[in-house]
Design a protein around this motif. Structure first.
Motif, mmCIF file in Angstrom:
data_model
loop_
_atom_site.group_PDB
_atom_site.id
_atom_site.type_symbol
_atom_site.label_atom_id
_atom_site.label_comp_id
_atom_site.label_asym_id
_atom_site.label_seq_id
_atom_site.Cartn_x
_atom_site.Cartn_y
_atom_site.Cartn_z
ATOM 1 N N ASP A 145 0.760 -1.517 0.403
ATOM 2 C CA ASP A 145 -0.116 -0.622 0.456
ATOM 3 C C ASP A 145 0.467 0.841 -0.342
ATOM 4 O O ASP A 145 0.574 2.445 -0.575
ATOM 5 N N LEU A 146 1.893 1.053 0.581
ATOM 6 C CA LEU A 146 2.630 2.778 1.105
ATOM 7 C C LEU A 146 3.498 2.963 -0.702
ATOM 8 O O LEU A 146 4.060 3.356 -1.032
ATOM 9 N N ILE A 147 3.017 1.531 -1.459
ATOM 10 C CA ILE A 147 4.288 1.589 -2.852
ATOM 11 C C ILE A 147 3.453 3.150 -3.405
ATOM 12 O O ILE A 147 4.031 3.712 -4.010
ATOM 13 N N ALA A 148 1.988 2.525 -3.961
ATOM 14 C CA ALA A 148 0.977 2.979 -4.067
ATOM 15 C C ALA A 148 1.355 4.971 -3.522
ATOM 16 O O ALA A 148 1.120 5.623 -4.166
ATOM 17 N N PHE A 149 0.961 4.804 -1.950
ATOM 18 C CA PHE A 149 1.332 6.088 -1.620
ATOM 19 C C PHE A 149 2.597 6.384 -1.955
ATOM 20 O O PHE A 149 2.318 7.985 -1.795
ATOM 21 N N HIS A 150 3.640 6.869 -1.686
ATOM 22 C CA HIS A 150 5.394 7.304 -1.971
ATOM 23 C C HIS A 150 4.335 7.106 -3.587
ATOM 24 O O HIS A 150 5.384 8.832 -3.391
ATOM 25 N N THR A 151 3.946 6.981 -4.062
ATOM 26 C CA THR A 151 3.955 7.080 -5.878
ATOM 27 C C THR A 151 3.572 8.426 -5.768
ATOM 28 O O THR A 151 4.252 9.472 -6.521
ATOM 29 N N VAL A 152 2.316 8.231 -5.429
ATOM 30 C CA VAL A 152 1.465 9.409 -5.648
ATOM 31 C C VAL A 152 2.109 10.852 -5.109
ATOM 32 O O VAL A 152 2.057 12.193 -4.941
ATOM 33 N N PHE A 153 2.913 10.215 -3.617
ATOM 34 C CA PHE A 153 3.034 11.846 -3.139
ATOM 35 C C PHE A 153 4.501 12.085 -4.198
ATOM 36 O O PHE A 153 4.949 13.337 -3.834
ATOM 37 N N GLY A 154 5.344 11.294 -4.547
ATOM 38 C CA GLY A 154 6.702 12.053 -4.928
ATOM 39 C C GLY A 154 5.739 12.733 -6.540
ATOM 40 O O GLY A 154 7.027 13.703 -6.857
ATOM 41 N N LYS A 155 4.944 12.199 -6.725
ATOM 42 C CA LYS A 155 4.286 13.366 -7.798
ATOM 43 C C LYS A 155 3.945 14.594 -7.439
ATOM 44 O O LYS A 155 4.146 15.725 -8.138
ATOM 45 N N SER A 156 3.968 14.601 -6.121
ATOM 46 C CA SER A 156 3.389 16.024 -6.187
ATOM 47 C C SER A 156 4.061 17.161 -4.978
ATOM 48 O O SER A 156 3.826 18.335 -5.357
#
Length: 343
Positions: free
Chosen positions: A64-75
């Protein structure tokens, strides 16, 4: 015409501003392998296709945190490239599992602004959504970040502080389609403890620790394409030290929580979170959890635990704050989240 950009500063944000973040990313098993190399992550549902299929899913989702970090990184290039610190989270919900092959992109809306009294920085509140290749929202969260002003003389905006829920209610948790823990295998999962074995107020010491290394945290931060300067440029701080990305601490603490919470297989909500103090290379991270609540879900054999996950520098006491309510200096993370666990 300049072709480079210093990024947005506090005075560049407006309430209601919507920012579509650049560089969508297709995720694969490579992200899973690197994630498990960087963190001691070993929850069975994200590790084994066969285990996941036995739980009603088509294959093992990415952590789940892979998805979180990926989206966070985009921002980051649009929201926190000029950040002093990322301050906290609220109203986070994981809306569908992210599978290898999914492509994620992100968009954020500015929902709050408050200039600090020093006039040199301010707090920006955003609501960020991660979307997949089918334009389905896979996760959403609010966060607030302290951002430098580019021009200290720029006028302060009107203060708007959003009202954020203290927690995601159990009825708002999204259970992945098909998830079924009726035939859950505790032997393969690693521990026998189920939903009914945990009680509200229980404290679980996760025992182990991980010492943060400079190279590893920078590799992890680059993996998520997080470009925030404070994680890489040692000249930005008077002490010449790079700040560890707060998400790196979250993933370390979540991975350490396996010892005692091996069956808390999926994160479905982030109720609140604070990076209480900065983390630096050389710090040894330990973690403990408190059970805050329990809830039923409509999925067969699936319950939900509301957990408080604390990460500390070394072995720290269970009390996180002093008598004045301020976080103690060795507290790194205070995270409140919901996880799914077999009943």
């Amino acid at each position: 015409m300049a072709k480079t950009s210093a990024g947005r500063f506090f005075e560049d944000y407006r309430i209601g501003q919507v920012i579509d973040h650049a560089v969508p990313r297709t995720l694969s098993g490579g992200e899973r392998a690197l994630y498990h190399a960087l963190y001691p992550a070993r929850h069975a549902l994200q590790s084994s296709d066969e285990f996941a299929r036995a739980c009603g899913l088509p294959a093992a989702p990415l952590d789940d945190l892979i998805a979180f970090h990926t989206v966070f990184g985009k921002s980051v290039p649009d929201i926190s490239i000029n950040a002093v610190a990322n301050l906290g989270y609220a109203e986070g919900r994981f809306l569908r599992p992210v599978m290898p092959g999914d492509t994620l992109r992100a968009t954020s809306e500015v929902i709050g602004l408050k200039q600090n009294s020093n006039g040199r920085s301010g707090v920006v509140y955003v609501h960020t959504r991660g979307m997949d290749q089918h334009d389905r929202c896979v996760l959403e969260y609010c966060r607030w970040v302290m951002v430098r002003k580019g021009n200290p003389d720029a006028p302060a905006p009107a203060t708007v502080i959003p009202e954020l829920a203290a927690a995601v209610t159990p009825d708002a948790l999204v259970i992945p389609e098909g998830l079924d823990f009726s035939d859950y295998d505790v032997t393969q999962a690693g521990e026998p403890h189920r939903w009914g074995d945990y009680s509200t107020g229980e404290i679980i010491d996760h025992v182990d620790g991980v010492t943060v290394e400079e190279a590893e945290h920078m590799m992890a931060t680059r993996l998520w394409q997080n470009t925030s300067k404070v994680h890489f440029d040692a000249s930005l701080r008077p002490d010449g030290r790079r700040l560890i990305y707060g998400g790196h601490v979250i993933s370390l603490a979540r991975a350490l929580s396996f010892n005692g919470l091996a069956n808390a297989q999926m994160i479905v909500a982030i109720n609140a979170g604070a990076h209480a103090n900065p983390c630096f290379a050389g710090d040894t991270v330990h973690a403990w959890s408190e059970v805050l609540d329990r809830a039923d879900t409509p999925a067969p054999g699936v319950g939900a635990l509301r957990l408080r996950l604390a990460a500390t520098r070394g072995h720290a006491p269970a009390e996180l704050r002093d008598a004045d309510g301020k976080y103690l200096p060795d507290v790194l993370l205070d995270l409140d989240y919901w996880a799914l666990i077999p009943t």
